[in-house]
Design a protein around this motif. Structure first.
Motif, PDB file in Angstrom:
ATOM      1  N   HIS A  19       0.841  -1.199   0.000  1.00 10.65           N
ATOM      2  CA  HIS A  19       0.000   0.000   0.000  1.00 10.65           C
ATOM      3  C   HIS A  19       0.876   1.248   0.000  1.00 10.65           C
ATOM      4  CE1 HIS A  19      -3.696   2.206   1.902  1.00 10.65           C
ATOM      5  NE2 HIS A  19      -3.377   2.652   0.707  1.00 10.65           N
ATOM      6  N   SER A  28       0.179  -0.095  -8.932  1.00 10.58           N
ATOM      7  CA  SER A  28      -0.940  -0.569  -8.119  1.00 10.58           C
ATOM      8  C   SER A  28      -0.424  -1.454  -6.989  1.00 10.58           C
ATOM      9  CB  SER A  28      -1.928  -1.361  -8.980  1.00 10.58           C
ATOM     10  OG  SER A  28      -1.352  -2.598  -9.362  1.00 10.58           O
ATOM     11  N   ARG A  29      -1.300  -1.725  -6.010  1.00  9.74           N
ATOM     12  CA  ARG A  29      -0.898  -2.598  -4.902  1.00  9.74           C
ATOM     13  C   ARG A  29      -0.583  -4.009  -5.387  1.00  9.74           C
ATOM     14  NH1 ARG A  29      -5.313  -1.416  -0.261  1.00  9.74           N
ATOM     15  NH2 ARG A  29      -6.494  -0.590  -2.005  1.00  9.74           N
ATOM     16  N   ASP A 127      -2.312   6.810  -9.206  1.00 12.88           N
ATOM     17  CA  ASP A 127      -3.248   6.403  -8.160  1.00 12.88           C
ATOM     18  C   ASP A 127      -3.357   4.879  -8.145  1.00 12.88           C
ATOM     19  OD1 ASP A 127      -5.476   5.805  -6.589  1.00 12.88           O
ATOM     20  OD2 ASP A 127      -6.536   7.636  -7.158  1.00 12.88           O
ATOM     21  N   THR A 129      -4.737   2.854  -5.963  1.00 14.13           N
ATOM     22  CA  THR A 129      -6.049   2.334  -5.590  1.00 14.13           C
ATOM     23  C   THR A 129      -6.982   2.338  -6.794  1.00 14.13           C
ATOM     24  OG1 THR A 129      -5.775   3.134  -3.332  1.00 14.13           O
ATOM     25  CG2 THR A 129      -8.019   2.627  -4.049  1.00 14.13           C
ATOM     26  N   GLN A 132      -6.006  -0.480  -9.231  1.00 17.24           N
ATOM     27  CA  GLN A 132      -6.466  -1.796  -8.798  1.00 17.24           C
ATOM     28  C   GLN A 132      -7.958  -1.960  -9.077  1.00 17.24           C
ATOM     29  OE1 GLN A 132      -6.069  -2.535  -4.573  1.00 17.24           O
ATOM     30  NE2 GLN A 132      -5.829  -4.728  -4.915  1.00 17.24           N
ATOM     31  N   ARG A 133      -8.736  -0.911  -8.841  1.00 16.06           N
ATOM     32  CA  ARG A 133     -10.185  -0.980  -9.037  1.00 16.06           C
ATOM     33  C   ARG A 133     -10.534  -1.114 -10.521  1.00 16.06           C
ATOM     34  NH1 ARG A 133     -14.388   0.291  -5.618  1.00 16.06           N
ATOM     35  NH2 ARG A 133     -12.846  -0.423  -4.135  1.00 16.06           N
ATOM     36  N   LYS A 244     -13.829   4.826  -9.119  1.00 14.56           N
ATOM     37  CA  LYS A 244     -12.877   4.416  -8.079  1.00 14.56           C
ATOM     38  C   LYS A 244     -13.608   3.829  -6.875  1.00 14.56           C
ATOM     39  CE  LYS A 244      -9.132   6.252  -5.206  1.00 14.56           C
ATOM     40  NZ  LYS A 244      -8.244   7.412  -4.961  1.00 14.56           N
TER      41      LYS A 244
END
Length: 250
Positions: A19, A28-29, A127, A129, A132-133, A244
């Motif tokens: 993270h 991304s994570r 970004d 997060t 990943q989304r 998001k």
């Protein structure tokens, strides 16, 4: 007490190492987890681990391949009109790589890819997060393309593409498709298998001669010229944040 519970007063707020890497705008994570597995991440000189937690406000030194990563960075959201010939892989040694089109030290990357021989809309961000989304298959965000093939379209081709087919990697999801001319159609997908449209078309006896991505969700290419970047409008930013924070498809 679970590590996911809210921290007590005066205790530092920590995040998992992957993270932290995403907050630094690197990737991304999920991609950060791969970097940890590849032993490319160090924390204060020692190899990082998946379970390791980091205080973003501390003086801890997290490095990727020896390069120091900062904590949370300001988010960047750009649209880019990728021309044919630009490779979305960020490879410094490749002169055709997208990384040579991005501002130095921006730590931005494309959210999703377009083939080197395809063109059109790319979303560029740091970004993790959001990345990943948008890339997770459960969320089924749609992307639209205008596609030209080398032969006149047939009813069998249009119906097969719409219903979904198996070209060797499992059945594709049903999709929306509209014929635009004798040999051109618009297709909206909610998945992103590698070279999917080209391989679906080839399976049905057609060769794609031009592929233009026009939309990512509600984000539109519009009249953005090839090779050009632009920041999102306020309305586009709000639409992106809706993506998001959207929920998985049921």
């Amino acid at each position: 007490m679970s590590s996911d519970n809210p921290p007590l007063a005066n205790q530092p707020v920590t995040v998992r190492l992957a993270h932290f890497i995403a907050l630094a705008g690197v990737c991304s994570r999920r991609q950060a987890a791969r970097l940890i597995e590849q032993q490319r991440i160090t924390v204060n000189g020692a190899l990082g681990t998946h379970q390791q937690r980091i205080d973003p406000n501390s003086s801890v030194q997290v490095r990727l391949d020896g390069e120091l990563l900062c904590g949370q960075v300001s988010p960047i959201y750009w649209l880019y009109h990728k021309p044919v010939g630009i490779d979305c892989r960020l490879l410094q040694h490749d002169p055709t790589s997208l990384c040579h089109q991005l501002p130095p030290s921006s730590h931005c990357y494309p959210i999703g890819r377009l083939d080197k021989d395809s063109r059109g809309l790319l979303l560029i961000s740091n970004d993790g997060t959001l990345t990943q989304r948008l890339l997770h298959p459960d969320f089924e965000h749609h992307k639209c393309y205008q596609v030209t093939v080398d032969k006149p379209l047939t009813r069998h081709f249009l119906e097969s593409m719409t219903a979904g087919l198996d070209y060797g990697e499992g059945l594709t999801r049903p999709c929306q498709l509209q014929q635009l001319s004798e040999n051109q159609f618009e297709i909206c997908l909610t998945e992103g298998k590698k070279r999917q449209i080209r391989r679906m078309s080839r399976h049905l006896g057609m060769r794609v001669t031009d592929l233009l991505r026009t939309h990512i969700g509600e984000l539109a290419l519009g009249n953005l010229a090839e090779h050009c970047f632009r920041a999102l409008t306020r309305e586009e930013y709000q639409q992106l944040m809706a993506l998001k924070h959207s929920q998985p498809a049921t």
